[in-house]
Design a protein around this motif. Structure first.
Motif, PDB file in Angstrom:
ATOM      1  N   ALA A 153      20.916   2.259  -2.546  1.00 50.86           N
ATOM      2  CA  ALA A 153      22.057   1.896  -3.406  1.00 50.86           C
ATOM      3  C   ALA A 153      22.324   3.006  -4.417  1.00 50.86           C
ATOM      4  CB  ALA A 153      21.780   0.566  -4.090  1.00 50.86           C
ATOM      5  N   ALA A 154      21.235   3.580  -4.974  1.00 51.57           N
ATOM      6  CA  ALA A 154      21.410   4.636  -5.982  1.00 51.57           C
ATOM      7  C   ALA A 154      22.026   5.883  -5.352  1.00 51.57           C
ATOM      8  CB  ALA A 154      20.054   4.965  -6.616  1.00 51.57           C
ATOM      9  N   ALA A 155      21.618   6.193  -4.117  1.00 54.17           N
ATOM     10  CA  ALA A 155      22.092   7.430  -3.479  1.00 54.17           C
ATOM     11  C   ALA A 155      23.430   7.247  -2.775  1.00 54.17           C
ATOM     12  CB  ALA A 155      21.047   7.913  -2.483  1.00 54.17           C
ATOM     13  N   CYS A 214      21.584  -5.699  -2.347  1.00 52.21           N
ATOM     14  CA  CYS A 214      21.780  -4.497  -3.182  1.00 52.21           C
ATOM     15  C   CYS A 214      23.015  -3.694  -2.802  1.00 52.21           C
ATOM     16  CB  CYS A 214      20.595  -3.548  -3.054  1.00 52.21           C
ATOM     17  SG  CYS A 214      19.025  -4.281  -3.424  1.00 52.21           S
ATOM     18  N   HIS A 215      23.635  -4.036  -1.664  1.00 51.12           N
ATOM     19  CA  HIS A 215      24.730  -3.197  -1.163  1.00 51.12           C
ATOM     20  C   HIS A 215      26.004  -4.000  -0.966  1.00 51.12           C
ATOM     21  CE1 HIS A 215      21.332  -0.657  -0.166  1.00 51.12           C
ATOM     22  NE2 HIS A 215      22.166   0.332   0.019  1.00 51.12           N
ATOM     23  N   ASP A 216      27.127  -3.399  -1.349  1.00 50.72           N
ATOM     24  CA  ASP A 216      28.416  -4.007  -1.034  1.00 50.72           C
ATOM     25  C   ASP A 216      28.754  -3.796   0.431  1.00 50.72           C
ATOM     26  OD1 ASP A 216      28.854  -4.893  -3.539  1.00 50.72           O
ATOM     27  OD2 ASP A 216      30.089  -3.186  -4.166  1.00 50.72           O
ATOM     28  N   ALA A 272      10.790  10.619   0.653  1.00 50.13           N
ATOM     29  CA  ALA A 272      11.045  12.015   0.269  1.00 50.13           C
ATOM     30  C   ALA A 272      12.068  12.644   1.216  1.00 50.13           C
ATOM     31  CB  ALA A 272       9.736  12.806   0.273  1.00 50.13           C
ATOM     32  N   SER A 273      11.934  12.397   2.526  1.00 47.73           N
ATOM     33  CA  SER A 273      12.904  13.051   3.427  1.00 47.73           C
ATOM     34  C   SER A 273      14.282  12.417   3.282  1.00 47.73           C
ATOM     35  CB  SER A 273      12.420  13.077   4.880  1.00 47.73           C
ATOM     36  OG  SER A 273      11.945  11.835   5.289  1.00 47.73           O
ATOM     37  N   LEU A 274      14.313  11.109   3.000  1.00 45.85           N
ATOM     38  CA  LEU A 274      15.613  10.460   2.828  1.00 45.85           C
ATOM     39  C   LEU A 274      16.278  10.834   1.499  1.00 45.85           C
ATOM     40  CD1 LEU A 274      15.103   6.959   4.451  1.00 45.85           C
ATOM     41  CD2 LEU A 274      16.793   8.692   5.093  1.00 45.85           C
ATOM     42  N   ALA A 275      15.484  11.415   0.583  1.00 44.49           N
ATOM     43  CA  ALA A 275      16.082  11.862  -0.683  1.00 44.49           C
ATOM     44  C   ALA A 275      17.110  12.957  -0.418  1.00 44.49           C
ATOM     45  CB  ALA A 275      14.992  12.358  -1.631  1.00 44.49           C
ATOM     46  N   GLU A 276      17.032  13.577   0.769  1.00 41.63           N
ATOM     47  CA  GLU A 276      18.011  14.627   1.109  1.00 41.63           C
ATOM     48  C   GLU A 276      19.305  14.062   1.686  1.00 41.63           C
ATOM     49  OE1 GLU A 276      16.194  17.689   3.502  1.00 41.63           O
ATOM     50  OE2 GLU A 276      14.382  17.503   2.264  1.00 41.63           O
ATOM     51  N   ALA A 277      19.314  12.772   2.002  1.00 38.51           N
ATOM     52  CA  ALA A 277      20.551  12.186   2.543  1.00 38.51           C
ATOM     53  C   ALA A 277      21.625  12.179   1.454  1.00 38.51           C
ATOM     54  CB  ALA A 277      20.285  10.768   3.034  1.00 38.51           C
ATOM     55  N   GLN A 278      22.847  12.553   1.849  1.00 38.12           N
ATOM     56  CA  GLN A 278      23.958  12.625   0.889  1.00 38.12           C
ATOM     57  C   GLN A 278      24.654  11.272   0.780  1.00 38.12           C
ATOM     58  OE1 GLN A 278      24.657  15.747  -0.673  1.00 38.12           O
ATOM     59  NE2 GLN A 278      22.649  16.027   0.292  1.00 38.12           N
ATOM     60  N   TRP A 299      10.760  -2.436   1.519  1.00 37.87           N
ATOM     61  CA  TRP A 299      12.198  -2.674   1.773  1.00 37.87           C
ATOM     62  C   TRP A 299      12.962  -2.654   0.451  1.00 37.87           C
ATOM     63  CZ3 TRP A 299      14.475  -1.804   6.080  1.00 37.87           C
ATOM     64  CH2 TRP A 299      13.945  -2.171   7.324  1.00 37.87           C
ATOM     65  N   ARG A 300      12.360  -3.301  -0.577  1.00 43.55           N
ATOM     66  CA  ARG A 300      13.041  -3.349  -1.881  1.00 43.55           C
ATOM     67  C   ARG A 300      13.212  -1.940  -2.450  1.00 43.55           C
ATOM     68  NH1 ARG A 300      11.208  -8.792  -2.227  1.00 43.55           N
ATOM     69  NH2 ARG A 300       9.021  -8.217  -2.433  1.00 43.55           N
ATOM     70  N   ALA A 301      12.160  -1.139  -2.333  1.00 42.41           N
ATOM     71  CA  ALA A 301      12.229   0.232  -2.857  1.00 42.41           C
ATOM     72  C   ALA A 301      13.280   1.045  -2.088  1.00 42.41           C
ATOM     73  CB  ALA A 301      10.853   0.896  -2.755  1.00 42.41           C
ATOM     74  N   LEU A 302      13.318   0.857  -0.780  1.00 44.63           N
ATOM     75  CA  LEU A 302      14.302   1.596   0.030  1.00 44.63           C
ATOM     76  C   LEU A 302      15.723   1.174  -0.319  1.00 44.63           C
ATOM     77  CD1 LEU A 302      12.955   1.583   3.704  1.00 44.63           C
ATOM     78  CD2 LEU A 302      13.410   3.585   2.265  1.00 44.63           C
ATOM     79  N   ALA A 303      15.908  -0.148  -0.496  1.00 44.52           N
ATOM     80  CA  ALA A 303      17.250  -0.666  -0.798  1.00 44.52           C
ATOM     81  C   ALA A 303      17.726  -0.105  -2.135  1.00 44.52           C
ATOM     82  CB  ALA A 303      17.230  -2.196  -0.811  1.00 44.52           C
TER      83      ALA A 303
END
Ligand code: PLP
Length: 396
Positions: free
Chosen positions: A202-204, A234-236, A164-170, A194-198
């Protein structure tokens, strides 16, 4: 002019070591700084390191400068440890690594690289985290924001609050993640987390920065890279700051690495020219010895096997001390369940002791732990665990 300079506050961890050194009580115990100690209380040089050093002493032919990015073979080895042998990511050339003076040096390179190239202005760090993260990032000009991590009530990870707090990261914000053995809590995300965070990252569009200072201290060399490897799928783009201070016991040789992963080999190569600019303006090029030792160990199958065993021995000894700590505190009738200490990974235990209790441990019992209640379990031995548990039972 210097009389105008105001004294800086002591570093919360290294300042504690200074206070410990000055303490004249012979029964003093230092469980502050994160340094591995064996059963005799010594911080030994690993056998594999000694053997590699003997070889280097014979074979070394020059003390010429290394290039700005350091030892090239070392860079290859760092990538192999991070992403696995024959990793397609490594083979594609998308990763570029620079040798760095310790994990701290690598973090500083990461921060200056993103600031100077206008990639990020903000870094998100876990609450709590290693105290030096804030200093390093602020010194490079980043704004620090905190994401929730630790739940004092459950003594575990508050994953929902973290997300939830990381949802504020731009998009583009740097997000610092501890690769394993989170410092100071010892609590790591599970593979699913880890999978959920990745996925969230990636989405954000975050720019993940892995701080990887304890590879091998949680479950094993390969196992501990799980979170990083999930993110890499999940990330380039991502960044890694590695340290070999702990897992090679090379604390005073200052061995670390900064790794940049890009979408393509071509992008990585251009971006890396800017990494080299950062290094050139800071320390020009790195010292040779520590990275040469790591390279010699990992590239020799016999020395590598010995290293894996020696890391396992450190990991197992710390686990045994966790078990004993829990048992011995229970045996003293403390009315608090310390079972959570068993679940934590790495050198540290976030004990839940408060500032007053930490202060009493120091003043009354000459036991030094960090003000946050972080105990370096790696400093506990069969010789000091009883006085330690007696003292904890008294201050609780
Ligand atoms: N990152 C974390 C989480 C650490 O705990 C440490 C050392 O304690 C470092 C980085 C820095 O490591 P080094 O001593 O290699 O600079």
């Amino acid at each position: 002019m210097f009389e105008k300079v105001v004294a800086a506050p002591a570093d919360p961890i290294l300042g504690l070591t200074e206070a410990f050194r000055a303490d004249t009580r012979s029964h003093k115990i230092n469980l502050g700084v994160g340094i591995y100690k064996d059963e005799t209380g010594a911080t030994p040089i690993l056998h594999c390191v000694k053997r590699a050093e003997q070889k280097l002493l014979t074979d070394e032919k020059t003390k010429n400068y290394l290039g700005i990015e350091g030892n090239i073979e070392y860079g290859r080895i760092v990538q192999q440890l991070l992403f696995g042998q024959d990793s397609p990511l490594v083979n594609s050339g998308r990763a570029k690594t620079a040798q760095a003076p310790g994990g701290t040096g690598a973090l500083r390179i990461a921060a200056e690289f993103v600031v100077r190239n206008n990639l990020a202005k903000t870094v998100w760090i876990s609450d709590p985290t290693w105290a030096n993260h804030v200093s390093v990032f602020q010194a490079a000009g980043l704004t620090v924001k905190w994401y929730k991590y630790y739940d004092a009530a459950t003594k575990g990870l508050d994953f929902a609050a973290m997300q939830a707090s990381l949802a504020e990261a731009q998009a583009g914000d740097l997000v610092l993640l501890h690769g394993c053995c989170h410092n100071p809590t010892g609590i790591d995300p599970t593979a699913d987390q880890w999978r959920a965070l990745a996925k969230q990252s990636a989405a954000a569009g975050w720019l993940p920065l892995f701080d990887f200072a304890y590879q091998g201290f949680a479950r094993g060399i390969e196992e501990d890279a799980e979170g990083l490897r999930i993110f890499a799928q999940c990330h380039d783009e991502l960044l890694v700051a590695s340290s070999f201070s702990k897992n090679f016991g090379l604390y005073n040789e200052r061995v670390g690495a900064f790794t940049l992963v890009s979408a393509t080999k071509e992008i990585a190569e251009v971006a890396f020219t800017q990494v080299k600019t950062v290094i050139r303006a800071n320390y020009s090029n790195p010292p040779s010895h520590g990275a040469a030792v790591v390279t010699a160990v990992v590239s020799d199958p016999a020395l590598y096997a010995e290293w894996v065993e020696e890391v396992a021995a450190m990991r197992v000894r710390i686990r045994e001390m966790r078990e004993l700590l829990v048992e011995k505190l229970a045996a003293r009738g403390v009315n608090q369940d310390f079972g959570f200490i068993r679940e934590q990974n790495g050198m540290f235990s976030f004990s839940g002791l408060n500032k007053d209790q930490v202060e009493r441990l120091k003043s009354e019992f000459a036991i030094y732990i960090v003000g946050s209640g972080r105990i370096s379990v790696a400093g506990i031995t069969r010789a000091n665990i009883d006085p330690l548990c007696d003292a904890i039972a008294k201050v609780l």
